[in-house]
Write a protein that holds these residues in place. Structure first.
Motif, short mmCIF file in Angstrom:
data_model
loop_
_atom_site.label_atom_id
_atom_site.label_comp_id
_atom_site.label_asym_id
_atom_site.label_seq_id
_atom_site.Cartn_x
_atom_site.Cartn_y
_atom_site.Cartn_z
N TYR A 50 35.65 21.56 37.86
CA TYR A 50 36.06 22.75 37.10
C TYR A 50 35.35 23.99 37.64
O TYR A 50 35.98 25.05 37.82
CB TYR A 50 35.76 22.57 35.62
CG TYR A 50 36.20 23.72 34.77
CD1 TYR A 50 37.55 23.98 34.57
CD2 TYR A 50 35.27 24.57 34.18
CE1 TYR A 50 37.97 25.05 33.78
CE2 TYR A 50 35.68 25.64 33.39
CZ TYR A 50 37.03 25.87 33.20
OH TYR A 50 37.44 26.94 32.43
N TYR A 51 34.04 23.86 37.90
CA TYR A 51 33.32 25.03 38.42
C TYR A 51 33.84 25.43 39.80
O TYR A 51 33.95 26.62 40.10
CB TYR A 51 31.81 24.77 38.49
CG TYR A 51 31.10 25.96 39.09
CD1 TYR A 51 30.91 27.12 38.34
CD2 TYR A 51 30.69 25.96 40.43
CE1 TYR A 51 30.32 28.24 38.90
CE2 TYR A 51 30.11 27.09 41.00
CZ TYR A 51 29.92 28.23 40.21
OH TYR A 51 29.36 29.34 40.77
N VAL A 52 34.15 24.46 40.63
CA VAL A 52 34.67 24.77 41.97
C VAL A 52 35.98 25.55 41.85
O VAL A 52 36.20 26.53 42.58
CB VAL A 52 34.87 23.49 42.79
CG1 VAL A 52 35.66 23.78 44.07
CG2 VAL A 52 33.52 22.88 43.15
N ARG A 53 36.84 25.15 40.90
CA ARG A 53 38.09 25.88 40.71
C ARG A 53 37.81 27.31 40.25
O ARG A 53 38.47 28.25 40.70
CB ARG A 53 38.98 25.17 39.68
CG ARG A 53 39.53 23.84 40.14
CD ARG A 53 40.81 23.46 39.38
NE ARG A 53 40.65 23.56 37.94
CZ ARG A 53 40.18 22.60 37.15
NH1 ARG A 53 39.79 21.44 37.70
NH2 ARG A 53 40.09 22.76 35.86
N LEU A 54 36.81 27.45 39.37
CA LEU A 54 36.45 28.79 38.91
C LEU A 54 35.97 29.66 40.08
O LEU A 54 36.40 30.80 40.24
CB LEU A 54 35.34 28.71 37.86
CG LEU A 54 35.73 28.53 36.40
CD1 LEU A 54 34.47 28.43 35.55
CD2 LEU A 54 36.59 29.69 35.92
N GLU A 55 35.06 29.09 40.87
CA GLU A 55 34.48 29.88 41.96
C GLU A 55 35.52 30.20 43.03
O GLU A 55 35.36 31.17 43.78
CB GLU A 55 33.28 29.16 42.57
CG GLU A 55 32.47 30.06 43.48
CD GLU A 55 31.19 29.44 43.96
OE1 GLU A 55 31.13 29.07 45.16
OE2 GLU A 55 30.25 29.31 43.14
N ARG A 56 36.54 29.41 43.12
CA ARG A 56 37.62 29.71 44.06
C ARG A 56 38.66 30.65 43.47
O ARG A 56 39.64 30.99 44.13
CB ARG A 56 38.27 28.41 44.53
CG ARG A 56 37.37 27.58 45.45
CD ARG A 56 38.03 26.27 45.83
NE ARG A 56 37.19 25.52 46.78
CZ ARG A 56 37.42 24.27 47.16
NH1 ARG A 56 38.48 23.62 46.67
NH2 ARG A 56 36.62 23.68 48.01
N GLY A 57 38.42 31.07 42.20
CA GLY A 57 39.33 32.00 41.57
C GLY A 57 40.65 31.40 41.18
O GLY A 57 41.65 32.12 41.03
N ARG A 58 40.69 30.09 40.96
CA ARG A 58 41.96 29.42 40.70
C ARG A 58 42.15 29.04 39.24
O ARG A 58 43.22 28.57 38.86
CB ARG A 58 42.07 28.17 41.57
CG ARG A 58 42.16 28.46 43.05
CD ARG A 58 42.20 27.19 43.87
NE ARG A 58 42.32 27.48 45.29
CZ ARG A 58 42.23 26.58 46.26
NH1 ARG A 58 42.03 25.31 45.93
NH2 ARG A 58 42.35 26.93 47.53
N SER A 59 41.13 29.18 38.44
CA SER A 59 41.24 28.75 37.04
C SER A 59 41.65 29.93 36.15
O SER A 59 41.26 31.06 36.37
CB SER A 59 39.92 28.17 36.56
OG SER A 59 40.03 27.70 35.24
N VAL A 60 42.47 29.64 35.16
CA VAL A 60 42.89 30.66 34.21
C VAL A 60 42.53 30.20 32.80
O VAL A 60 42.23 29.03 32.56
CB VAL A 60 44.41 30.93 34.30
CG1 VAL A 60 44.76 31.54 35.64
CG2 VAL A 60 45.20 29.65 34.07
N ASN A 61 42.56 31.14 31.86
CA ASN A 61 42.28 30.85 30.45
C ASN A 61 40.91 30.21 30.25
O ASN A 61 40.74 29.29 29.45
CB ASN A 61 43.37 29.92 29.87
CG ASN A 61 44.74 30.56 29.90
OD1 ASN A 61 44.86 31.77 29.69
ND2 ASN A 61 45.76 29.78 30.16
N VAL A 62 39.92 30.69 30.99
CA VAL A 62 38.57 30.18 30.80
C VAL A 62 38.05 30.64 29.44
O VAL A 62 38.27 31.78 29.03
CB VAL A 62 37.65 30.66 31.94
CG1 VAL A 62 37.63 32.17 32.05
CG2 VAL A 62 36.24 30.12 31.76
N SER A 63 37.38 29.75 28.72
CA SER A 63 36.92 30.06 27.36
C SER A 63 35.65 30.90 27.39
O SER A 63 34.90 30.91 28.37
CB SER A 63 36.67 28.77 26.58
OG SER A 63 35.54 28.09 27.11
#
Length: 291
Positions: A50-63
């Motif tokens: 999950y963190y890798v997706r965040l750092e790659r700018g690919r995650s949406v709707n993060v709480s």
């Protein structure tokens, strides 16, 4: 892809020493500075994937709870926290940003401040209005065409700025970080892209500091300036947001009562007033001859 989130998380992770968060830092065990992705994930209580997706700018709707955890793990200060929350949930702008206009009452209020330098800063730190003392305090600033009157352009493209600021690097780096904070709030501002592109091409310091992704909010502080007429003068600065004008900042400069800087500010005011009187006299003579 959320480029701002990706670059900010990467830059913050690289700035933290493992020992700052209670992790071992044995010689020869780390190939890159800062924390590893899996260490940030562990500290924040999220999965590595999950963190890798965040750092790659690919995650949406993060709480917000995840953002809070990341802010703690990355030891973010209040300004950095605000920036993280902003870039993690960017707003979509559907209409172009209209040109900024300063209402007459606000402009007159700034111009009527006769005892202190004051100016109105808009988007991207554009100078929208300034009074006589502010124009006198910042050498050669008023000589620029109105559409180029921007504090970042002044600091990096006007050679006089490096003579005016006693600690030019500190002022310049804070201004870059302030522009970075603005970028998080207005990522789709086309004029911002033009300004960053121009400064990146023309100045290596700006290019390097912009890549650091530091963020800063101009609130208050002090700085020492060197004026060619009165010499060194130390001023306090206070920044305020006028009501109903969220993209405008009122910047005021004051001096310590009874200090040498107060005497110099009075001298500067007298010098500026005499220059205005002289200019008016020259203009009057020119009009007389022209008629």
């Amino acid at each position: 892809m959320n480029t701002e989130l990706r670059e900010f998380l990467t830059s913050r992770r690289a700035k933290i020493r493992p020992e700052e968060v209670g992790l071992p830092n044995l010689p020869g065990t780390r190939r890159v500075p800062g924390l590893r992705r899996e260490e940030v994930a562990h500290l924040a209580g999220v999965s590595v994937d999950y963190y890798v997706r965040l750092e790659r700018g690919r995650s949406v709707n993060v709480s917000e709870s995840v953002l809070d955890a990341l802010a703690r793990a990355l030891l973010l200060n209040e300004t950095e926290r605000t920036y993280l929350y902003t870039v993690a949930k960017p707003t979509r702008r559907t209409r172009p940003m209209p040109p900024q206009r300063v209402r007459q009452g606000l402009r007159l209020a700034v111009e009527s401040m006769a005892d202190i330098p004051a100016m109105l800063l808009g988007r991207r730190m554009d100078v929208l209005a300034s009074n006589m003392l502010a124009k006198a305090l910042y050498k050669d600033f008023d000589a620029a065409p109105p559409h180029e009157r921007n504090m970042l352009r002044y600091l990096f493209l006007n050679p006089a700025a490096r003579e005016v600021y006693v600690d030019w690097e500190d002022g310049a780096r804070n201004s870059v970080a302030g522009l970075q904070f603005y970028a998080g709030q207005h990522p789709h501002d086309p004029e911002l892209a033009k300004l960053v592109g121009e400064l990146s091409v023309r100045d290596a310091d700006f290019r390097r500091w912009w890549a650091d992704h530091d963020v800063f909010r101009h609130g208050y502080g002090s700085k020492t300036l060197h004026h060619p007429v009165v010499g060194e003068i130390t001023v306090f600065y206070e920044s305020m947001i006028p009501r109903d004008e969220p993209d405008i900042m009122l910047a005021m400069h004051t001096v310590e009562p009874g200090s040498p800087s107060e005497q110099k500010l009075r001298l500067l005011a007298s010098w500026a007033a005499s220059n205005v009187d002289a200019k008016q006299s020259v203009d009057g003579v020119a009009e007389l001859h022209g008629s």
